[in-house]
Write an enzyme that holds these catalytic residues in place. Structure first.
Site, PDB file in Angstrom:
ATOM      1  N   GLY A 167      -7.374   9.580 -22.038  1.00  0.00           N
ATOM      2  CA  GLY A 167      -6.313   9.608 -23.048  1.00  0.00           C
ATOM      3  C   GLY A 167      -6.603  10.493 -24.248  1.00  0.00           C
ATOM      4  CG  HIS A 185      -5.272   3.460 -15.047  1.00  0.00           C
ATOM      5  ND1 HIS A 185      -5.191   3.308 -16.400  1.00  0.00           N
ATOM      6  CD2 HIS A 185      -5.460   4.783 -14.823  1.00  0.00           C
ATOM      7  CE1 HIS A 185      -5.325   4.507 -16.973  1.00  0.00           C
ATOM      8  NE2 HIS A 185      -5.491   5.415 -16.025  1.00  0.00           N
ATOM      9  CD  GLU A 210      -8.774   7.613 -14.059  1.00  0.00           C
ATOM     10  OE1 GLU A 210      -8.282   8.676 -14.442  1.00  0.00           O
ATOM     11  OE2 GLU A 210      -8.135   6.554 -13.966  1.00  0.00           O
ATOM     12  CB  SER A 250     -10.239  14.104 -21.227  1.00  0.00           C
ATOM     13  OG  SER A 250      -9.753  13.152 -22.150  1.00  0.00           O
TER      14      SER A 250
HETATM   15  P1  PGA Z   1      -5.922  11.714 -19.126  1.00  0.00           P
HETATM   16  O1  PGA Z   1      -5.566  10.418 -18.290  1.00  0.00           O
HETATM   17  O2  PGA Z   1      -6.185  12.837 -18.158  1.00  0.00           O
HETATM   18  O3  PGA Z   1      -4.707  11.962 -19.964  1.00  0.00           O
HETATM   19  O4  PGA Z   1      -7.144  11.412 -19.953  1.00  0.00           O
HETATM   20  C1  PGA Z   1      -6.325  10.062 -17.167  1.00  0.00           C
HETATM   21  C2  PGA Z   1      -5.876   8.736 -16.621  1.00  0.00           C
HETATM   22  O5  PGA Z   1      -5.518   7.838 -17.385  1.00  0.00           O
HETATM   23  O6  PGA Z   1      -5.890   8.559 -15.390  1.00  0.00           O
END
Ligand code: PGA
Length: 266
Positions: A178, A100, A172, A219
């Site tokens: 975030g 991640h 991602e 997001s």
């Molecule tokens: P988020 O997180 O949807 O809050 O942007 C995604 C992730 O960290 O996998």
């Protein structure tokens, strides 16, 4: 039946929910999604380590899979603070998230470390969910595709075509994740997923390269989920904040499901 006959939807709860909060969350999610078929949807929740066993135990069926957020790359050894694949297996973990962005960037994990973890998960019968994504700077230099290809080729090094049938990928983009992230537009997601698909086919051949689920994360929310799932090679969504209330997660699932079905028929 192909692995892509299913829609993949999951959440990583990061370092947010306690054990009791995780239990309450997975119980509500199980109840709210009780009418959904396992043949059509693959739902999963990835809580922090202490919640993996309790979450698994409080579910009444195996319909919602439980994963871990990280794992060591050896079965055992002098690695204080790490958790091994056999330990996770004993807790009932079905999958493990590897690489991640927060592990890569806050904790300085490298592609080589992620590769060791992918191989270790495969040796121990745990599905590896390998996360990849370019930084904002790499995007600005227009080297996103090169970065994704390097992360895949290194992270999946020594994985056989047979083993590749078990892996999942999450794309991602670091700049999209975030509270400070900017959601990626669907067209951008489509282009990156196409690069990922081509790289997987180059690595493992059309089979199983074409059937490895590629999820999008960063997001994702109730307003953009449908437009992202419509895109080619987007086989699921990996959601953070917008899925941490069972109600909201359930709403997103129900919004995207008919659109995904339409895409499957096309
Ligand atoms: P988020 O997180 O949807 O809050 O942007 C995604 C992730 O960290 O996998």
């Amino acid at each position: 039946m192909s692995r892509l006959d299913k829609l993949y939807l999951g959440t990583n709860t990061k370092m947010y929910k306690t054990i009791s909060q995780t239990k309450e969350f997975v119980r509500s999610l199980e109840r709210l999604t009780g009418d959904m078929s396992e043949e059509e949807t693959s739902l999963f929740v990835i809580p922090s380590f202490p919640s993996v066993g309790p979450a698994k135990q409080c579910l009444s069926s195996g319909r919602i899979r439980i994963g871990a957020q990280n794992m060591g790359w050896e079965e055992e050894g002098p690695f204080s603070g790490e958790v091994s694949a056999p330990m996770l297996k004993e807790l009932g973990a079905d999958l493990v998230m590897i690489g991640h962005s927060e592990r890569r960037h806050e904790l300085r994990e490298t592609d080589r470390m992620e590769n060791g973890k992918v191989l270790c998960a495969l040796r121990n019968g745990i599905t590896p969910l390998l996360c990849i994504g370019e930084t904002g700077e790499q995007k600005d230099y227009k080297i996103s595709d090169e970065c994704l290809s390097i992360q895949l080729k290194t992270g999946l090094s020594q994985v056989s075509a047979e083993e590749a049938e078990k892996i999942w990928i999450a794309y991602e983009p670091v700049w999209a994740i975030g509270a400070k992230g900017t959601p990626a537009d669907p067209e951008y997601v489509r282009r990156r997923h196409s690069t990922i698909r081509h790289t997987l086919e180059a690595l493992f051949g059309e089979t199983p390269g074409r059937e490895i689920p590629i999820l999008y994360g960063g997001s994702v929310n109730i307003d953009n989920a449908v437009s992202i799932i419509r895109e080619e090679n987007v086989d699921g969504l990996f959601i953070g904040r917008s899925a941490w209330e069972a109600d909201s997660f359930n709403r997103i699932i129900r919004d995207v499901l008919p659109v995904w079905r339409e895409k499957q028929r096309a």
